[in-house]
Design a protein around this motif. Structure first.
Motif, PDB file in Angstrom:
ATOM      1  N   ASP A   1      64.968  14.076  16.622  1.00  0.00           N
ATOM      2  CA  ASP A   1      65.349  14.284  17.812  1.00  0.00           C
ATOM      3  C   ASP A   1      64.401  13.406  18.582  1.00  0.00           C
ATOM      4  OD1 ASP A   1      65.534  15.234  20.438  1.00  0.00           O
ATOM      5  OD2 ASP A   1      65.862  17.059  19.760  1.00  0.00           O
TER       6      ASP A   1
ATOM      7  N   GLN B   1      61.866  14.743  21.057  1.00  0.00           N
ATOM      8  CA  GLN B   1      60.802  15.429  20.324  1.00  0.00           C
ATOM      9  C   GLN B   1      60.895  14.758  18.738  1.00  0.00           C
ATOM     10  OE1 GLN B   1      61.138  19.380  20.799  1.00  0.00           O
ATOM     11  NE2 GLN B   1      61.765  19.473  22.953  1.00  0.00           N
TER      12      GLN B   1
ATOM     13  N   SER C   1      60.564  16.976  15.972  1.00  0.00           N
ATOM     14  CA  SER C   1      61.636  17.889  15.740  1.00  0.00           C
ATOM     15  C   SER C   1      62.955  17.437  15.014  1.00  0.00           C
ATOM     16  CB  SER C   1      62.138  18.306  17.302  1.00  0.00           C
ATOM     17  OG  SER C   1      63.220  19.462  17.002  1.00  0.00           O
TER      18      SER C   1
ATOM     19  N   ARG D   1      67.034  17.929  13.388  1.00  0.00           N
ATOM     20  CA  ARG D   1      68.113  18.783  13.391  1.00  0.00           C
ATOM     21  C   ARG D   1      69.125  18.454  11.968  1.00  0.00           C
ATOM     22  NH1 ARG D   1      68.498  22.253  17.806  1.00  0.00           N
ATOM     23  NH2 ARG D   1      67.146  21.285  19.429  1.00  0.00           N
TER      24      ARG D   1
END
Length: 246
Positions: A93, A96, A99, A101
């Motif tokens: 991401d 972030q 983070s 996905r």
């Protein structure tokens, strides 16, 4: 009003950045994407990948590249990596960095590793530069008597939608982790699976059908070898040009 305009601009920039980080927007595969990123599904995927870390391309290194969703977009992302065994892309991401996905292979047309900026300088006057972008496309493949399955293959021909396509198929193998198989077939018939190709003159020319004599002449005049994948790719590039022109 003076406060509202900068605020709206900030929201727009944030939305664009999040889309580049791997959010689906209007992607037809958004249902698959949402399902893959529910807490329970993401936890299962993370656990499965951690048990087979040797099945990541390039040893699991995140690379700058492009995500290609089903809706035709090409999204630049700062970091992505592909797990062959799980058939899933893990995308960092941009908002972030800690983070990520998950994009199942079924939710994308493919992905690219590297960007146009990665193209190295030519080795000398008149020398062609080698593209730094490695193109992976989701295609049906079939090995032996196994059923056809959708896999991410690394395209070797200059285009991935021509009459013929040549590609490396990464295969998860234990205990080595990954191996690869050379596959070939139609680049336009999405329902026709790619199949393993033997690096022999007979096998390559058989693939070229009625234009085999033209391809043989092309290969002979340029001293191309049938046992070298990069040189076979040049033969199929020639075939594709001739097939389209005629």
């Amino acid at each position: 009003m003076k406060i509202l305009v900068p605020l709206l601009l900030a929201v727009a920039v944030s939305a664009t950045a999040r889309a580049q980080a791997g959010h689906p927007g209007a992607d037809p595969g958004r249902a698959l994407y949402r399902e893959a990123n529910t807490p329970a599904a993401a936890l299962r995927t993370r656990a499965a990948m951690s048990q087979h870390e040797n099945e990541f391309l390039d040893k699991g290194t995140y690379q700058t590249g492009y995500l290609r969703p089903l809706d035709g977009r090409r999204i630049l992302v700062l970091g992505l990596r592909y797990h062959v065994g799980q058939r899933v892309l893990q995308v960092q991401d941009s908002m972030q960095v800690d983070s990520t996905r998950y994009w199942p292979l079924a939710a994308v047309r493919g992905f690219d590793l590297g960007t146009e900026d990665d193209v190295p300088l030519a080795a000398g006057p008149g020398a062609a530069a080698t593209p730094g972008v490695r193109r992976y496309r989701a295609r049906l493949v079939q090995e032996g008597k196994q059923g056809a399955r959708r896999e991410a293959v690394e395209v070797l021909t200059s285009i991935d939608s021509g009459p013929l396509l040549l590609a490396w198929l990464p295969v998860a193998t234990e205990p080595a982790g990954l191996s690869q198989v050379l596959v070939a077939g139609s680049g336009t018939a999405s329902t026709e699976p790619l199949r393993p190709l033997d690096l022999t003159e007979a096998a390559v020319l058989r693939l070229c059908g009625s234009r085999s004599a033209e391809v043989r002449t092309f290969a002979s005049t340029r001293h191309l070898r049938y046992d070298q994948p990069a040189e076979v790719a040049k033969m199929l590039d020639y075939y594709n040009r001739v097939a389209v022109a005629k």
